[in-house]
Design a protein around this motif. Structure first.
Motif, PDB file in Angstrom:
ATOM      1  N   MET A   1      21.915  21.906  42.993  1.00 14.51           N
ATOM      2  CA  MET A   1      20.867  22.770  42.481  1.00 14.51           C
ATOM      3  C   MET A   1      20.386  22.187  41.147  1.00 14.51           C
ATOM      4  O   MET A   1      21.195  21.761  40.333  1.00 14.51           O
ATOM      5  CB  MET A   1      21.407  24.196  42.296  1.00 14.51           C
ATOM      6  N   SER A   2      19.093  22.210  40.934  1.00 15.66           N
ATOM      7  CA  SER A   2      18.544  21.689  39.691  1.00 15.66           C
ATOM      8  C   SER A   2      18.806  22.655  38.536  1.00 15.66           C
ATOM      9  O   SER A   2      19.109  23.835  38.752  1.00 15.66           O
ATOM     10  CB  SER A   2      17.039  21.457  39.834  1.00 15.66           C
ATOM     11  N   HIS A   3      18.673  22.151  37.332  1.00 13.05           N
ATOM     12  CA  HIS A   3      18.852  23.010  36.152  1.00 13.05           C
ATOM     13  C   HIS A   3      17.783  24.103  36.129  1.00 13.05           C
ATOM     14  O   HIS A   3      18.082  25.245  35.777  1.00 13.05           O
ATOM     15  CB  HIS A   3      18.818  22.183  34.876  1.00 13.05           C
ATOM     16  N   LEU A   4      16.563  23.763  36.522  1.00 12.97           N
ATOM     17  CA  LEU A   4      15.503  24.784  36.581  1.00 12.97           C
ATOM     18  C   LEU A   4      15.862  25.882  37.574  1.00 12.97           C
ATOM     19  O   LEU A   4      15.669  27.071  37.289  1.00 12.97           O
ATOM     20  CB  LEU A   4      14.166  24.144  36.957  1.00 12.97           C
ATOM     21  N   ASP A   5      16.388  25.494  38.732  1.00 17.62           N
ATOM     22  CA  ASP A   5      16.813  26.490  39.728  1.00 17.62           C
ATOM     23  C   ASP A   5      17.971  27.331  39.193  1.00 17.62           C
ATOM     24  O   ASP A   5      18.018  28.542  39.421  1.00 17.62           O
ATOM     25  CB  ASP A   5      17.230  25.811  41.033  1.00 17.62           C
ATOM     26  N   GLU A   6      18.903  26.689  38.489  1.00 19.31           N
ATOM     27  CA  GLU A   6      20.023  27.436  37.912  1.00 19.31           C
ATOM     28  C   GLU A   6      19.533  28.450  36.880  1.00 19.31           C
ATOM     29  O   GLU A   6      20.027  29.581  36.825  1.00 19.31           O
ATOM     30  CB  GLU A   6      21.025  26.476  37.268  1.00 19.31           C
ATOM     31  N   ILE A   7      18.556  28.060  36.061  1.00 19.10           N
ATOM     32  CA  ILE A   7      18.003  28.977  35.064  1.00 19.10           C
ATOM     33  C   ILE A   7      17.345  30.166  35.762  1.00 19.10           C
ATOM     34  O   ILE A   7      17.577  31.325  35.385  1.00 19.10           O
ATOM     35  CB  ILE A   7      17.015  28.250  34.133  1.00 19.10           C
ATOM     36  N   ARG A   8      16.549  29.899  36.781  1.00 20.48           N
ATOM     37  CA  ARG A   8      15.889  30.986  37.527  1.00 20.48           C
ATOM     38  C   ARG A   8      16.916  31.930  38.157  1.00 20.48           C
ATOM     39  O   ARG A   8      16.783  33.148  38.079  1.00 20.48           O
ATOM     40  CB  ARG A   8      14.973  30.396  38.602  1.00 20.48           C
ATOM     41  N   GLN A   9      17.938  31.350  38.803  1.00 18.95           N
ATOM     42  CA  GLN A   9      18.963  32.169  39.454  1.00 18.95           C
ATOM     43  C   GLN A   9      19.718  33.011  38.430  1.00 18.95           C
ATOM     44  O   GLN A   9      19.964  34.195  38.655  1.00 18.95           O
ATOM     45  CB  GLN A   9      19.939  31.300  40.231  1.00 18.95           C
ATOM     46  N   THR A  10      20.078  32.420  37.310  1.00 18.63           N
ATOM     47  CA  THR A  10      20.798  33.169  36.279  1.00 18.63           C
ATOM     48  C   THR A  10      19.937  34.303  35.746  1.00 18.63           C
ATOM     49  O   THR A  10      20.436  35.416  35.529  1.00 18.63           O
ATOM     50  CB  THR A  10      21.237  32.234  35.131  1.00 18.63           C
TER      51      THR A  10
ATOM     52  N   LEU B   1      22.399  17.118  28.408  1.00 17.61           N
ATOM     53  CA  LEU B   1      21.365  16.099  28.286  1.00 17.61           C
ATOM     54  C   LEU B   1      20.561  15.996  29.580  1.00 17.61           C
ATOM     55  O   LEU B   1      19.329  15.872  29.545  1.00 17.61           O
ATOM     56  CB  LEU B   1      21.986  14.746  27.931  1.00 17.61           C
ATOM     57  N   ALA B   2      21.208  16.101  30.707  1.00 19.79           N
ATOM     58  CA  ALA B   2      20.498  16.084  31.992  1.00 19.79           C
ATOM     59  C   ALA B   2      19.561  17.282  32.104  1.00 19.79           C
ATOM     60  O   ALA B   2      18.443  17.158  32.614  1.00 19.79           O
ATOM     61  CB  ALA B   2      21.507  16.079  33.147  1.00 19.79           C
ATOM     62  N   CYS B   3      20.009  18.431  31.627  1.00 18.79           N
ATOM     63  CA  CYS B   3      19.166  19.620  31.629  1.00 18.79           C
ATOM     64  C   CYS B   3      17.934  19.365  30.769  1.00 18.79           C
ATOM     65  O   CYS B   3      16.809  19.663  31.178  1.00 18.79           O
ATOM     66  CB  CYS B   3      19.950  20.831  31.120  1.00 18.79           C
ATOM     67  N   TRP B   4      18.120  18.823  29.568  1.00 21.44           N
ATOM     68  CA  TRP B   4      16.992  18.499  28.675  1.00 21.44           C
ATOM     69  C   TRP B   4      15.990  17.604  29.398  1.00 21.44           C
ATOM     70  O   TRP B   4      14.788  17.863  29.409  1.00 21.44           O
ATOM     71  CB  TRP B   4      17.496  17.810  27.410  1.00 21.44           C
ATOM     72  N   ASP B   5      16.490  16.539  30.008  1.00 26.06           N
ATOM     73  CA  ASP B   5      15.600  15.584  30.661  1.00 26.06           C
ATOM     74  C   ASP B   5      14.833  16.223  31.811  1.00 26.06           C
ATOM     75  O   ASP B   5      13.640  15.964  31.994  1.00 26.06           O
ATOM     76  CB  ASP B   5      16.391  14.363  31.129  1.00 26.06           C
ATOM     77  N   GLU B   6      15.498  17.073  32.569  1.00 22.69           N
ATOM     78  CA  GLU B   6      14.808  17.739  33.676  1.00 22.69           C
ATOM     79  C   GLU B   6      13.735  18.702  33.152  1.00 22.69           C
ATOM     80  O   GLU B   6      12.614  18.720  33.677  1.00 22.69           O
ATOM     81  CB  GLU B   6      15.810  18.517  34.544  1.00 22.69           C
ATOM     82  N   LEU B   7      14.065  19.494  32.141  1.00 26.47           N
ATOM     83  CA  LEU B   7      13.092  20.429  31.590  1.00 26.47           C
ATOM     84  C   LEU B   7      11.931  19.691  30.942  1.00 26.47           C
ATOM     85  O   LEU B   7      10.777  20.104  31.059  1.00 26.47           O
ATOM     86  CB  LEU B   7      13.751  21.381  30.595  1.00 26.47           C
TER      87      LEU B   7
END
Length: 114
Positions: A1-10, A103-109
């Motif tokens: 799951m992507s960080h964006l998807d994790e943020i939405r789910q949370t 850092l991966a979350c930063w890069d994806e966002l």
């Protein structure tokens, strides 16, 4: 799951929690607002502290939210790296792993922002 998807789910999960226990979650929200709006540190500085704590405590949803908040507060990737380096120095190997996730979350966002 992507960080964006994790943020939405949370966020969805938190909305349900807020509906289920409004007194406790409302009090937590009031505390958060009071902390961010008062004191000599900027919101960005406070978010760096929060991110360092999230990495050290190994809270992935917290990491995602605080990385997102840092972007909104005008943080840079270079500043983020410096904070993560300090967290690694204090927390060792496990913190190294969660710092990589931050850092991966930063890069994806950042990529999603364009």
């Amino acid at each position: 799951m992507s960080h964006l998807d994790e943020i939405r789910q949370t966020r969805e999960e938190l909305r349900e929690l807020y509906r289920s226990v409004p007194a406790a979650t409302g009090a937590f929200s009031a505390l958060s607002k009071a902390v961010k709006e008062n004191g000599p540190l900027s919101v960005k500085e406070k978010e760096y502290v929060a991110l360092g704590m999230a990495v050290a405590l190994r809270c992935e949803p917290c990491i995602n939210f605080h990385v997102e908040a840092l972007m909104k507060a005008g943080a840079t990737r270079e500043e983020l790296g410096d904070v993560l380096a300090m967290a690694i120095q204090m927390g060792g190997g496990p913190t190294l792993m969660y710092s990589a996730a931050a850092l991966a979350c930063w890069d994806e966002l950042a990529a999603a922002r364009g």
